[in-house]
Motif scaffolding. Structure first.
Motif, PDB file in Angstrom:
ATOM      1  N   ASP A 295      -5.055   2.504   3.507  1.00 41.08           N
ATOM      2  CA  ASP A 295      -4.597   2.333   4.959  1.00 41.08           C
ATOM      3  C   ASP A 295      -3.737   3.461   5.541  1.00 41.08           C
ATOM      4  OD1 ASP A 295      -2.232   1.325   3.878  1.00 41.08           O
ATOM      5  OD2 ASP A 295      -2.353  -0.449   4.932  1.00 41.08           O
TER       6      ASP A 295
ATOM      7  N   VAL B 189     -11.772  -1.029  16.356  1.00 42.37           N
ATOM      8  CA  VAL B 189     -12.283  -1.758  15.283  1.00 42.37           C
ATOM      9  C   VAL B 189     -13.794  -2.168  15.517  1.00 42.37           C
ATOM     10  CG1 VAL B 189     -12.218  -4.009  13.724  1.00 42.37           C
ATOM     11  CG2 VAL B 189     -10.239  -3.101  14.394  1.00 42.37           C
TER      12      VAL B 189
ATOM     13  N   LYS C   2     -14.506  -2.385  10.699  1.00 43.18           N
ATOM     14  CA  LYS C   2     -13.418  -1.147  10.104  1.00 43.18           C
ATOM     15  C   LYS C   2     -13.157  -0.383  11.184  1.00 43.18           C
ATOM     16  CE  LYS C   2     -17.456   2.376   9.505  1.00 43.18           C
ATOM     17  NZ  LYS C   2     -18.096   3.284   8.690  1.00 43.18           N
TER      18      LYS C   2
ATOM     19  N   SER D 218      -9.505  -0.286  -4.243  1.00 41.41           N
ATOM     20  CA  SER D 218      -9.579  -0.876  -2.805  1.00 41.41           C
ATOM     21  C   SER D 218      -9.491   0.530  -1.959  1.00 41.41           C
ATOM     22  CB  SER D 218      -8.423  -1.805  -2.550  1.00 41.41           C
ATOM     23  OG  SER D 218      -7.121  -1.112  -2.938  1.00 41.41           O
TER      24      SER D 218
ATOM     25  N   THR E 154       0.771  -1.230  -0.012  1.00 41.61           N
ATOM     26  CA  THR E 154      -0.078  -0.003  -0.003  1.00 41.61           C
ATOM     27  C   THR E 154       0.711   1.395   0.102  1.00 41.61           C
ATOM     28  OG1 THR E 154      -0.217  -0.019   2.480  1.00 41.61           O
ATOM     29  CG2 THR E 154      -1.895  -1.170   1.108  1.00 41.61           C
TER      30      THR E 154
ATOM     31  N   ILE F 145      -8.380  -6.835   9.978  1.00 39.64           N
ATOM     32  CA  ILE F 145      -9.524  -6.960   9.961  1.00 39.64           C
ATOM     33  C   ILE F 145     -10.153  -7.901   9.066  1.00 39.64           C
ATOM     34  CG2 ILE F 145     -11.844  -5.688   9.413  1.00 39.64           C
ATOM     35  CD1 ILE F 145     -10.395  -3.335  10.268  1.00 39.64           C
ATOM     36  N   SER F 146      -9.676  -8.100   7.785  1.00 38.12           N
ATOM     37  CA  SER F 146      -9.943  -8.919   6.736  1.00 38.12           C
ATOM     38  C   SER F 146      -9.467 -10.408   7.122  1.00 38.12           C
ATOM     39  CB  SER F 146      -9.436  -8.624   5.364  1.00 38.12           C
ATOM     40  OG  SER F 146      -8.061  -8.624   5.500  1.00 38.12           O
TER      41      SER F 146
ATOM     42  N   ASN G 129      -2.096  -1.268  12.401  1.00 37.75           N
ATOM     43  CA  ASN G 129      -2.800  -0.395  11.739  1.00 37.75           C
ATOM     44  C   ASN G 129      -2.728  -0.814  10.126  1.00 37.75           C
ATOM     45  OD1 ASN G 129      -3.807   1.843  12.851  1.00 37.75           O
ATOM     46  ND2 ASN G 129      -1.949   2.218  13.412  1.00 37.75           N
ATOM     47  N   SER G 130      -3.559  -1.916   9.795  1.00 38.87           N
ATOM     48  CA  SER G 130      -3.572  -2.641   8.656  1.00 38.87           C
ATOM     49  C   SER G 130      -4.904  -3.164   8.367  1.00 38.87           C
ATOM     50  CB  SER G 130      -2.524  -3.691   8.276  1.00 38.87           C
ATOM     51  OG  SER G 130      -2.608  -4.214   7.116  1.00 38.87           O
ATOM     52  N   PRO G 131      -5.502  -2.936   7.142  1.00 35.90           N
ATOM     53  CA  PRO G 131      -6.856  -3.715   6.621  1.00 35.90           C
ATOM     54  C   PRO G 131      -6.644  -5.210   7.037  1.00 35.90           C
ATOM     55  CG  PRO G 131      -6.402  -1.734   5.330  1.00 35.90           C
ATOM     56  CD  PRO G 131      -5.100  -2.001   5.959  1.00 35.90           C
TER      57      PRO G 131
ATOM     58  N   SER H  47      -9.304   7.101   7.839  1.00 38.41           N
ATOM     59  CA  SER H  47     -10.165   7.347   6.658  1.00 38.41           C
ATOM     60  C   SER H  47     -11.711   8.370   6.958  1.00 38.41           C
ATOM     61  CB  SER H  47     -10.852   6.083   6.046  1.00 38.41           C
ATOM     62  OG  SER H  47     -11.444   5.472   6.781  1.00 38.41           O
TER      63      SER H  47
END
Length: 389
Positions: A318, A380, A384, A315, A67, A277-278, A272-274, A295
Motif C-alpha cells: 500500500d 475505489v 481496488k 501480498s 506494511t 477495501i477488504s 489509503n489502506s487496503p 500501484s
C-alpha cells in the motif's frame, strides 16, 4: 501553519538530555568505520549503517505500521545487494502510543542509530521528534502528514506529502467530477493527523466554493456512527468528506451504506489502506481519496517494487509500504552523497536530495525539509484503488 509544542514535550526533551548529554551527535561505530571513500555509486563504507525505526505494529495504527515495516525491510534487502554501502535496519513497535514512542526515540538516540525512521502517526511524531532534535539525530517521517512536523527542528525530515499538499487537489478534482455544491464534513478531533486533515479539507472546500452544511466530530476510537450519519443524511449533501484513521473509516463507510446514504465519500490520507477495501467490501466502492502513490504508476522502480513486495510477502503493498521503501532510498542517497553514515553528515545531505528516482517518482526534499513530488487522486473501483479520471 505553526503548532505550539505541549509542555510534556519539554519534559521529554529534558529527560533525553539528561540521559544522553545535551546536543550529543555521536553515532555507532568509529568515525573511520562510518566514513567512507568515493561518492554516489562509488561510495564504499566499511561499517553497516544502523537505521532504527519506530512503527505502530500494534494498537490503532497497526494496519499502517505492518506494511511500513515490510517496505523498510524490503528496501534494506534490495539496497544491500548494491556495492559499497550496507544497512542494518531495526524496527521497534511504538504500540500507537506516544509515550512508548518517546522511550524508543530516547533508546535510539542514546544507542548507535545513525538515523531514525518513523513514527507512524503524526500525533506521536509531535512528541517524539523533539527528542531527536535535542539529541541531534536526523529523523525521517514516512507517514507524518500533519502540519508543523518539520517545524520542530532542522533534524526533522519527511518523505510523506502533507495533507495541505494532497487534499486541495483531491477537493478540486472531486468537485469537477461530482459537481459538488454542498457537503457534510466529519472528522475525529482527538488526533493531530486527522485534525490536520480536517483543516486542509475545510480550507480547500472554502477555496473551491463548496458549502459545508454541517461539521460533525467524533473520537478516533469510535466505531458506531449511526447517529452522526443520520444527521449527515438530513443535509442531503452531494458528498460526505471524512478525515479519519482507517479503523474508524471502515465502520463509518459501511454504516453509511447500510443507512442508505449513497452519495460519494471523500476521505483523507487515513483511507489509503487496503484494509478499507477488504473490510468494508462493496461499501468502499466509489470512495475518493488523495494519495502520494498508486500501484498503477508505470514508474519503472515502482513496477519492480510491486513485483519484489509480492514475492517477499505474498501480498500487495500500500502507500505506507511504498513511502517506507522510498524512505530508505532517500537515506541511501544522503549517505552516498557524503559517503558517510554519521548523523551530522546524513542530516546535511538529506537537504541535498533533489530529483531522486524513487518508487514514489522523482523526489526532492524542499527548503522546509518536506517531501516534494507529484500527488494524485484515487477512487475505489472494482475492489481496488484506481486513478480518478
Amino acid at each position: 501553519m505553526t503548532h505550539k509544542l505541549i509542555p510534556a514535550l519539554a519534559f521529554a526533551s529534558a529527560l533525553v538530555l539528561a540521559a544522553s548529554g545535551c546536543g550529543s551527535s555521536s553515532s555507532g561505530g568509529s568515525d573511520a568505520e562510518l566514513k567512507g571513500e568515493g561518492s554516489g555509486d562509488s561510495c564504499t563504507i566499511t561499517a553497516e549503517i544502523p537505521v532504527s525505526a519506530a512503527f505502530s505494529l500494534t494498537g490503532a495504527a497497526a494496519n499502517y505500521g505492518a506494511t511500513q515495516k515490510n517496505g523498510l525491510e524490503l528496501a534494506a534487502k534490495k539496497l544491500n545487494e548494491n556495492d559499497g554501502v550496507k544497512y542494518k535496519v531495526t524496527v521497534e513497535d511504538d504500540q500507537t502510543d506516544p509515550k512508548q514512542g518517546i522511550q524508543l526515540f530516547q533508546q535510539f538516540a542514546s544507542g548507535d542509530a545513525s538515523v531514525i525512521v518513523g513514527p507512524t502517526l503524526s500525533n506521536t511524531a509531535k512528541q517524539t521528534d523533539p527528542v531527536a532534535q535535542d539529541s541531534q539525530i536526523p529523523v525521517l517521517g514516512v507517514s507524518n502528514t500533519a502540519g508543523g512536523i518539520t517545524e520542530i527542528g532542522d533534524y526533522v525530515f519527511r518523505d510523506s506529502l502533507t495533507e495541505e499538499a494532497v487534499i486541495p487537489q483531491t477537493v478540486t478534482q472531486a468537485k469537477e467530477k461530482l459537481d459538488l455544491k454542498k457537503v457534510v464534513v466529519m472528522y475525529s478531533n482527538d488526533d493531530a493527523f486527522t485534525e490536520s486533515g480536517y483543516t486542509a479539507f475545510a480550507e480547500a472546500l472554502k477555496a473551491d466554493g463548496v458549502k459545508v452544511d454541517q461539521t460533525l466530530k467524533f473520537s478516533k476510537s469510535d466505531t458506531d456512527f449511526h447517529a452522526l450519519l443520520n444527521k449527515a443524511k438530513q443535509s442531503k449533501p452531494d458528498a460526505i468528506v471524512v478525515s479519519a484513521l482507517v479503523e474508524a473509516a471502515i465502520p463509518l463507510v459501511t454504516q453509511a451504506r447500510e443507512l442508505g446514504i449513497d452519495v460519494p465519500i471523500i476521505g483523507g490520507n487515513g483511507f489509503n489502506s487496503p484494509a478499507l477495501i477488504s473490510d468494508a467490501g462493496d461499501a468502499s466502492e466509489g470512495v475518493i481519496v488523495g494519495a502520494a502513490w498508486n500501484s498503477a504508476s508505470k514508474n519503472e522502480q515502482n513496477q519492480a517494487f510491486l513485483k519484489d513486495y509480492k514475492a517477499e510477502y505474498d501480498s500487495a503493498p500500500d502507500q505506507f509500504a511504498a513511502q517506507a521503501y522510498a524512505g530508505l532510498q532517500v537515506i541511501d542517497a544522503a549517505v552516498r552523497e557524503g559517503c558517510s553514515g554519521e548523523r551530522e553528515d546524513i542530516k546535511t545531505n538529506l537537504n541535498k536530495v533533489k530529483d531522486l528516482s524513487t518508487v514514489l517518482g522523482d523526489f526532492s526534499i524542499d527548503e522546509n525539509r518536506d517531501a516534494k513530488h507529484e500527488a494524485l487522486v484515487q477512487i475505489v473501483k472494482d475492489g481496488k484503488f484506481d486513478i480518478l479520471k
